[in-house]
Design a protein around this motif. Sequence first.
Motif, PDB file in Angstrom:
ATOM      1  N   GLY A   1      11.008 -65.829  51.501  1.00  0.00           N
ATOM      2  CA  GLY A   1      11.448 -66.232  50.388  1.00  0.00           C
ATOM      3  C   GLY A   1      10.753 -67.145  49.585  1.00  0.00           C
ATOM      4  N   GLU A   2       9.738 -67.741  50.130  1.00  0.00           N
ATOM      5  CA  GLU A   2       8.964 -68.733  49.429  1.00  0.00           C
ATOM      6  C   GLU A   2       7.458 -68.094  49.109  1.00  0.00           C
ATOM      7  OE1 GLU A   2       8.488 -72.614  51.089  1.00  0.00           O
ATOM      8  OE2 GLU A   2      10.709 -72.884  51.296  1.00  0.00           O
ATOM      9  N   GLU A   3       6.624 -68.264  49.931  1.00  0.00           N
ATOM     10  CA  GLU A   3       5.445 -67.567  49.550  1.00  0.00           C
ATOM     11  C   GLU A   3       5.402 -66.259  49.594  1.00  0.00           C
ATOM     12  OE1 GLU A   3       5.009 -68.448  54.019  1.00  0.00           O
ATOM     13  OE2 GLU A   3       5.764 -69.474  52.106  1.00  0.00           O
ATOM     14  N   VAL A   4       6.268 -65.651  50.268  1.00  0.00           N
ATOM     15  CA  VAL A   4       6.266 -64.106  50.510  1.00  0.00           C
ATOM     16  C   VAL A   4       7.836 -63.739  50.697  1.00  0.00           C
ATOM     17  CG1 VAL A   4       5.995 -64.159  52.988  1.00  0.00           C
ATOM     18  CG2 VAL A   4       5.526 -62.201  51.888  1.00  0.00           C
ATOM     19  N   THR A   5       8.009 -62.576  50.037  1.00  0.00           N
ATOM     20  CA  THR A   5       9.443 -62.122  50.253  1.00  0.00           C
ATOM     21  C   THR A   5       9.646 -61.450  51.682  1.00  0.00           C
ATOM     22  OG1 THR A   5       9.040 -59.811  49.266  1.00  0.00           O
ATOM     23  CG2 THR A   5       9.604 -61.630  47.706  1.00  0.00           C
ATOM     24  N   GLU A   6      11.026 -61.239  52.068  1.00  0.00           N
ATOM     25  CA  GLU A   6      11.051 -60.778  53.314  1.00  0.00           C
ATOM     26  C   GLU A   6      10.786 -59.289  53.121  1.00  0.00           C
ATOM     27  OE1 GLU A   6      13.500 -60.539  57.125  1.00  0.00           O
ATOM     28  OE2 GLU A   6      13.426 -62.160  55.843  1.00  0.00           O
ATOM     29  N   GLU A   7      10.862 -58.773  52.146  1.00  0.00           N
ATOM     30  CA  GLU A   7      10.545 -57.152  51.860  1.00  0.00           C
ATOM     31  C   GLU A   7       9.288 -56.756  52.299  1.00  0.00           C
ATOM     32  OE1 GLU A   7      11.176 -53.828  48.246  1.00  0.00           O
ATOM     33  OE2 GLU A   7      10.929 -55.990  47.827  1.00  0.00           O
ATOM     34  N   VAL A   8       8.131 -57.788  51.629  1.00  0.00           N
ATOM     35  CA  VAL A   8       6.598 -57.464  51.634  1.00  0.00           C
ATOM     36  C   VAL A   8       6.629 -57.808  53.326  1.00  0.00           C
ATOM     37  CG1 VAL A   8       4.420 -58.539  51.138  1.00  0.00           C
ATOM     38  CG2 VAL A   8       6.140 -58.100  49.435  1.00  0.00           C
ATOM     39  N   LEU A   9       6.907 -58.979  53.775  1.00  0.00           N
ATOM     40  CA  LEU A   9       6.610 -59.419  55.158  1.00  0.00           C
ATOM     41  C   LEU A   9       6.835 -58.442  56.097  1.00  0.00           C
ATOM     42  CD1 LEU A   9       5.220 -61.859  56.620  1.00  0.00           C
ATOM     43  CD2 LEU A   9       7.578 -62.401  57.131  1.00  0.00           C
ATOM     44  N   GLU A  10       8.049 -57.851  55.829  1.00  0.00           N
ATOM     45  CA  GLU A  10       8.568 -56.627  56.716  1.00  0.00           C
ATOM     46  C   GLU A  10       8.314 -55.300  56.507  1.00  0.00           C
ATOM     47  OE1 GLU A  10       9.809 -57.229  59.685  1.00  0.00           O
ATOM     48  OE2 GLU A  10      10.558 -59.276  59.628  1.00  0.00           O
ATOM     49  N   GLY A  11       7.510 -55.148  55.294  1.00  0.00           N
ATOM     50  CA  GLY A  11       7.155 -53.716  54.595  1.00  0.00           C
ATOM     51  C   GLY A  11       6.305 -53.153  55.517  1.00  0.00           C
ATOM     52  N   PRO A  12       5.908 -51.770  54.928  1.00  0.00           N
ATOM     53  CA  PRO A  12       4.919 -51.032  55.553  1.00  0.00           C
ATOM     54  C   PRO A  12       3.451 -51.327  55.205  1.00  0.00           C
ATOM     55  CG  PRO A  12       5.682 -49.904  53.522  1.00  0.00           C
ATOM     56  CD  PRO A  12       6.604 -51.155  53.833  1.00  0.00           C
ATOM     57  N   GLN A  13       3.102 -52.258  54.143  1.00  0.00           N
ATOM     58  CA  GLN A  13       1.938 -52.689  53.904  1.00  0.00           C
ATOM     59  C   GLN A  13       1.567 -53.706  54.924  1.00  0.00           C
ATOM     60  OE1 GLN A  13       2.698 -52.530  49.432  1.00  0.00           O
ATOM     61  NE2 GLN A  13       0.579 -51.919  49.437  1.00  0.00           N
ATOM     62  N   SER A  14       2.473 -54.538  55.276  1.00  0.00           N
ATOM     63  CA  SER A  14       2.297 -55.898  56.119  1.00  0.00           C
ATOM     64  C   SER A  14       1.556 -55.485  57.426  1.00  0.00           C
ATOM     65  CB  SER A  14       3.770 -56.474  56.490  1.00  0.00           C
ATOM     66  OG  SER A  14       3.358 -57.665  57.296  1.00  0.00           O
ATOM     67  N   ALA A  15       0.470 -56.288  57.726  1.00  0.00           N
ATOM     68  CA  ALA A  15      -0.199 -56.158  58.964  1.00  0.00           C
ATOM     69  C   ALA A  15      -0.218 -57.447  59.842  1.00  0.00           C
ATOM     70  CB  ALA A  15      -1.700 -55.776  58.661  1.00  0.00           C
ATOM     71  N   VAL A  16       0.739 -58.318  59.378  1.00  0.00           N
ATOM     72  CA  VAL A  16       0.748 -59.678  60.114  1.00  0.00           C
ATOM     73  C   VAL A  16       1.001 -59.650  61.592  1.00  0.00           C
ATOM     74  CG1 VAL A  16       1.787 -60.736  57.966  1.00  0.00           C
ATOM     75  CG2 VAL A  16       3.047 -59.994  59.603  1.00  0.00           C
ATOM     76  N   TRP A  17       1.623 -58.725  62.192  1.00  0.00           N
ATOM     77  CA  TRP A  17       1.853 -58.609  63.493  1.00  0.00           C
ATOM     78  C   TRP A  17       0.433 -58.138  64.174  1.00  0.00           C
ATOM     79  CZ3 TRP A  17       5.430 -61.610  62.826  1.00  0.00           C
ATOM     80  CH2 TRP A  17       6.606 -61.355  61.831  1.00  0.00           C
ATOM     81  N   ASP A  18      -0.223 -57.218  63.760  1.00  0.00           N
ATOM     82  CA  ASP A  18      -1.552 -56.771  64.137  1.00  0.00           C
ATOM     83  C   ASP A  18      -2.617 -58.215  64.234  1.00  0.00           C
ATOM     84  OD1 ASP A  18      -0.653 -54.551  64.967  1.00  0.00           O
ATOM     85  OD2 ASP A  18      -1.652 -53.541  62.989  1.00  0.00           O
ATOM     86  N   GLU A  19      -2.270 -58.795  62.868  1.00  0.00           N
ATOM     87  CA  GLU A  19      -3.222 -60.088  62.565  1.00  0.00           C
ATOM     88  C   GLU A  19      -3.138 -61.164  63.604  1.00  0.00           C
ATOM     89  OE1 GLU A  19      -3.481 -63.005  58.799  1.00  0.00           O
ATOM     90  OE2 GLU A  19      -1.836 -61.379  58.912  1.00  0.00           O
ATOM     91  N   ALA A  20      -1.669 -61.377  63.774  1.00  0.00           N
ATOM     92  CA  ALA A  20      -1.219 -62.388  65.053  1.00  0.00           C
ATOM     93  C   ALA A  20      -1.768 -61.751  66.498  1.00  0.00           C
ATOM     94  CB  ALA A  20       0.081 -62.422  65.020  1.00  0.00           C
ATOM     95  N   GLU A  21      -1.948 -60.523  66.769  1.00  0.00           N
ATOM     96  CA  GLU A  21      -2.425 -59.981  67.872  1.00  0.00           C
ATOM     97  C   GLU A  21      -3.978 -60.245  67.985  1.00  0.00           C
ATOM     98  OE1 GLU A  21      -3.548 -56.001  70.459  1.00  0.00           O
ATOM     99  OE2 GLU A  21      -1.622 -56.094  69.260  1.00  0.00           O
TER     100      GLU A  21
END
Length: 250
Positions: free
Chosen positions: A213-233
Amino acid sequence: TRVSFEVGMVQLGGHALFLSPRDTQIGRGETLQDTARVLSRYVDAVMIRTFSQETLETFARYSTVPVINGLTDLLHPCQILADLLTVAERRGGLDDLTVAWVGDGNNMAHSWINAAQALGFTLRLACPAGYQPDEAILGPAQAAGARAYLVTEPLQAADGAHVVTTDVWASMGQEEEQAIRKEAFAGYTVDRTVMAAADPAAVFLHCLPAHRGEEVTEEVLEGPQSAVWDEAENRLHVQKAVLVSLLSER
């Protein structure tokens, strides 16, 4: 950072020690120079996560074993390696890459600038006035031919980009500036509109933790274009690669 390095070292067959200032003589007045020289007699490598880049560089000058920058106020190189690995996995490589950075011109932005200089991709950075990258990082990179450009608006940065990435608005040591920064960064949230301006196959990256809700919305962070969990791994895989590369030379 700590978990990925410790787990990585164990998976490689080694052993990891965590030392806070309370666990070393630094907390009792010993100089960095002396601590670096003593620890070099006991360990094969040191990863430091600290606020000051100067602290890291001082330690490295006196260490006789490899010193890895786990994070400083100026740079976050291991994270960028994980980000680039994630992009390469998603796109099949880094050719003809355009990256959009939206938000604070912080250590992550600086590391993206360094990566753009080293690898030749295009980087557009949308940062509010007063929060742009350090000219001591951006200027020399541009002079060396880096295609790193400052723009005013997030949509300008995201236009056709293959990667859209951001970070928290108040980094380590800036917690007291949170309210001021929240006001300054209004309009710099990565939301569906920003992602829609990017390439249809664009990926979203964030080094985490995220302030939804600040630098990124929940929708984007959890959306299909988000690679943050692969990025974390990929932090784990990159840390192991860094360790193998450095320790194989010893």
